[in-house]
Motif scaffolding. Structure first.
Motif, mmCIF file in Angstrom:
data_model
loop_
_atom_site.group_PDB
_atom_site.id
_atom_site.type_symbol
_atom_site.label_atom_id
_atom_site.label_comp_id
_atom_site.label_asym_id
_atom_site.label_seq_id
_atom_site.Cartn_x
_atom_site.Cartn_y
_atom_site.Cartn_z
ATOM 1 N N ASN A 46 0.821 -1.215 0.000
ATOM 2 C CA ASN A 46 0.000 0.000 0.000
ATOM 3 C C ASN A 46 0.855 1.266 0.000
ATOM 4 O O ASN A 46 0.401 2.327 -0.431
ATOM 5 C CB ASN A 46 -0.937 0.003 1.206
ATOM 6 C CG ASN A 46 -2.141 -0.892 0.991
ATOM 7 O OD1 ASN A 46 -2.531 -1.159 -0.134
ATOM 8 N ND2 ASN A 46 -2.724 -1.365 2.073
ATOM 9 N N SER B 10 -6.072 -2.873 -4.938
ATOM 10 C CA SER B 10 -7.086 -3.427 -4.033
ATOM 11 C C SER B 10 -7.729 -4.676 -4.612
ATOM 12 O O SER B 10 -7.987 -5.640 -3.899
ATOM 13 C CB SER B 10 -8.154 -2.377 -3.725
ATOM 14 O OG SER B 10 -7.605 -1.287 -3.010
ATOM 15 N N ARG C 189 -9.420 0.990 -4.276
ATOM 16 C CA ARG C 189 -9.927 0.520 -2.991
ATOM 17 C C ARG C 189 -10.881 -0.632 -3.217
ATOM 18 O O ARG C 189 -11.429 -0.806 -4.323
ATOM 19 C CB ARG C 189 -10.616 1.637 -2.207
ATOM 20 C CG ARG C 189 -12.017 2.010 -2.670
ATOM 21 C CD ARG C 189 -12.696 2.875 -1.622
ATOM 22 N NE ARG C 189 -14.015 3.330 -2.009
ATOM 23 C CZ ARG C 189 -15.137 2.634 -1.807
ATOM 24 N NH1 ARG C 189 -15.077 1.427 -1.253
ATOM 25 N NH2 ARG C 189 -16.312 3.136 -2.145
#
Length: 302
Positions: A65, A75, A150
């Motif tokens: 990340n 993600s 995400r």
């Protein structure tokens, strides 16, 4: 140096780097060509062994990340690994987890050089929604400035596809808010054609479930345009490994072909890679009752 004198900025000799072609700063390299990840950070990901427990998985995802701005759809790639961190999930390591790690390492080994943001040049955002994640890219003159992604929540995964695509635009604007807010025009590219008609209508004519999303986007001067999925190379196709791609075409076109090939392989292997997150005792009960069921027992023997 004249600029430093004019603002009375004092430089420490021990920290000063003068007349160098690139500068290492907080895990990144600032060069004349753009922003690059520090090779030491990339090498740390490439050399990491496969996780042996949930804590190592958490450390691996956290490390990746840190370089998320260089890794599109991170993600979505990490989704199988994050499921290992769910509460009461027994530790297991399957081919889909191995594939996720290898794909993450492939992304780390082929990171693009991000160009510096220029406030005087037009801005374009590309956004895309997959079954379990959102991905977006901020671009200027066809070159990426930053990536973001995400995972979708369980509730968001049940959204209709048009709602997911609209949500991806919202995510793009919110993640790149400091780049987009106050600009006269922001081009938003999407591969979901029905969204174009929604954005061209008055807010009251939009479906009720989309109205709240469209209200959120009122803070930005967006012009949503349609771009076919095969042409949205960055936001739509870079979530797959690309090291085995060969042949003619641009790098993004080769990545698009590999994405389709990987999806076909996933469909063929889904029965092998699928896994029920249950205890051994529960799994034994499922097998026992399956054998007793007339219909399921016939299916098992076909």
């Amino acid at each position: 140096m004249e600029r430093c004198r004019s603002v009375k900025l004092r430089l420490g000799l021990k920290k000063l780097q003068f007349k160098v072609k690139d500068v290492h700063f907080h895990g990144h390299i600032l060069s004349a060509k753009g922003l690059k990840p520090d090779p030491d950070k990339v090498r740390a990901i490439l050399d990491m062994p496969n996780p042996s427990d949930a804590k190592v998985v958490q450390r691996l995802i956290g490390f990746a990340n840190y370089l998320a701005k260089f890794m599109p759809h991170l993600s979505a790639v990490c989704e199988p690994l994050r499921r290992l961190l769910d509460k009461d999930t027994p530790w297991h390591w399957l081919p889909k987890h191995e594939a996720a790690v290898q794909e993450m390492k492939s992304l780390a080994s082929s990171m693009p050089v991000l160009r510096y943001y220029d406030v005087m040049k037009p801005v374009t955002i590309q956004s895309d929604s997959s079954q379990r994640g959102l991905g977006c890219c901020l671009m200027q003159e066809g070159q990426p400035v930053a990536f973001a992604s995400r995972a979708l929540t369980p509730t968001e995964q049940n959204y209709a596809q048009i709602e997911k695509e609209c949500l991806s635009i919202i995510f793009s604007c919110q993640r790149f808010h400091h780049y987009l807010y106050g600009r006269d025009l922001v081009i938003a590219e999407t591969d979901h054609k029905p969204l174009i008609a929604i954005f061209s209508k008055p807010l009251l004519n939009a479906p009720k479930r989309l109205q709240s999303m469209l209200l959120t986007l009122q803070n930005y001067s967006l012009k949503v345009i349609y771009k076919p999925g095969p042409e949205m190379y960055i936001s739509d196709t870079l979530s797959r490994a690309t090291t085995q791609c060969t042949g003619r075409g641009t790098v993004y076109q080769r990545q698009a072909i590999c994405s389709l090939q990987q999806e076909q392989q996933d469909v063929q292997q889904i029965n092998q890679a699928d896994y029920l997150n249950v205890t051994d005792h529960r799994l034994a009960q499922i097998r026992q009752h399956t054998d007793k069921d007339d219909w399921l027992s016939q299916v098992g023997h076909t």
